[in-house]
Write an enzyme that holds these catalytic residues in place. Sequence first.
Site, PDB file in Angstrom:
ATOM      1  N   TYR A 127      22.756 -36.766   7.193  1.00  0.00           N
ATOM      2  CA  TYR A 127      23.984 -36.464   6.458  1.00  0.00           C
ATOM      3  C   TYR A 127      24.121 -37.221   5.139  1.00  0.00           C
ATOM      4  CZ  TYR A 127      26.137 -33.498  10.012  1.00  0.00           C
ATOM      5  OH  TYR A 127      26.436 -32.457  10.856  1.00  0.00           O
ATOM      6  N   LYS A 155      14.925 -38.446  19.436  1.00  0.00           N
ATOM      7  CA  LYS A 155      13.712 -37.623  19.494  1.00  0.00           C
ATOM      8  C   LYS A 155      12.555 -38.526  19.071  1.00  0.00           C
ATOM      9  CE  LYS A 155      11.707 -33.591  20.055  1.00  0.00           C
ATOM     10  NZ  LYS A 155      11.535 -32.930  21.358  1.00  0.00           N
ATOM     11  N   ASP A 165      16.402 -32.840  23.568  1.00  0.00           N
ATOM     12  CA  ASP A 165      16.213 -31.512  24.185  1.00  0.00           C
ATOM     13  C   ASP A 165      16.502 -31.585  25.684  1.00  0.00           C
ATOM     14  OD1 ASP A 165      13.937 -33.127  24.293  1.00  0.00           O
ATOM     15  OD2 ASP A 165      12.512 -31.536  23.819  1.00  0.00           O
ATOM     16  N   ASP A 211      26.525 -34.048  16.178  1.00  0.00           N
ATOM     17  CA  ASP A 211      27.239 -32.835  15.756  1.00  0.00           C
ATOM     18  C   ASP A 211      26.920 -31.688  16.717  1.00  0.00           C
ATOM     19  OD1 ASP A 211      28.711 -31.040  14.080  1.00  0.00           O
ATOM     20  OD2 ASP A 211      26.793 -30.292  13.348  1.00  0.00           O
ATOM     21  N   ASP A 231      29.485 -29.673  20.098  1.00  0.00           N
ATOM     22  CA  ASP A 231      29.959 -28.285  20.243  1.00  0.00           C
ATOM     23  C   ASP A 231      29.640 -27.795  21.654  1.00  0.00           C
ATOM     24  OD1 ASP A 231      30.918 -28.130  17.593  1.00  0.00           O
ATOM     25  OD2 ASP A 231      30.191 -26.067  17.358  1.00  0.00           O
TER      26      ASP A 231
END
Length: 350
Positions: free
Chosen positions: A136, A187, A220, A244, A248
């Site tokens: 970001y 990751k 994942d 982020d 959701d």
Amino acid sequence: MTRRIAIVPGDGIGIDVTREAVKVLRAADALFALDLDLEEFDFGAERYLRTGEALPTGMMDRFRSYDAIFMGAFGDPRIPDMHHAAEILLGTRFQLDLYANVRPVKCLSDRLCPLKGRTRRDIDFVVFRENTEGLYVGMGGIFKKGTEQEIAVQEDVNTRHGVERIVREAFQFAARHHRTRVTMSDKSNVLRYGHDLWQRVFAEVSAEYADIEANHLYVDALVMQMVKDPSQFEVIVTCNMFGDIITDLGAQLQGGLGLAASGNIHPGRTSMFEPVHGSAPKYAGKDTANPIGAILTAHMMLDHLGAGAAARAIESAVVDAIETGRCTRDIGGSLGTSATGDAIASGLKA
Ligand code: NAD
Ligand code: IPM
Ligand code: MN
């Protein structure tokens, strides 16, 4: 003690849901004598299109003079590059150094639980999303734009200071709230530099918290487990981009994006609170948007400002409205945005 709060409804349904959050804040103020001083600002797409300016000069310094900031949502199809939203929303997160994006994932009613064989008791964790770094930061560039050889580089910035403070924040929260496990998600199997740093910092900080289990999942695998068995999670800490995305999914575990709340926090400094959802332009001004995400955001803000009893009363009134079907259609009710706000405001009990 007056609590001064800057209110920025923003765009689209941000305006609709903020009106209801303010309604509930005023009702809580009357009931609990919170001495709230709410000051509203019209920053958003309209003003940007009219004046060419997203925020007036000096606004960040002015924001710092408030006890908290409440924002609705930003995003307007007339401004496809999201320039104003980036300046207002990301600008506030970055310039006020609000490094902890705290996003509770708490299912409030069995009726809203989307997973087969699960109840609300299985979905109750808090995501700590790093909020000032990662992908970001806007570092990078484009070379040979528009050609076959175009190169686009977007840097992922992870600093020792930034990673350490968000990981520490997650453990401190777990310790304060008697949570027994912190899961860090990255990751690092592929991102051998940036996320190797997350691995090393997590090992160091977790060693200071002997009573809290330190758990790790690649991102994942994390999203798979969030659906398979969300009851294993208590606190999740992760980078800006992954935070982020997973929140959701987390919102859907609560019953939908219209229910999810968040705080952008720098402990001890002016912090900013906003629902997780966006401006959903196609629902703007139609009295259909669910205001509960915004109202639970007001609940988080009051809790942060030391008004715990009022905050708890708001959550109880929300649960009651959901259980009795006095809520919007997206979660099985029959009311509009405004009537849902009325039901919650009038349902507050001291
Ligand atoms: P969105 O969150 O605005 O909406 C996605 C979908 O979720 C909606 O179509 C709707 O079905 C549902 N939804 C969201 N909020 C709801 C509510 N309160 N009640 C009922 N249903 C709700 O995401 P989007 O459509 O991807 O983005 C729209 C705009 O908002 C874009 O410009 C985007 O960049 C922006 N955005 C802003 C923020 C923010 O300001 N914090 C967050 C996310 C997206
Ligand atoms: C969120 C939003 C924002 C983000 C966008 C609108 C910049 O999606 O708050 O979740 O990516 O942080
Ligand atoms: Mn998002």
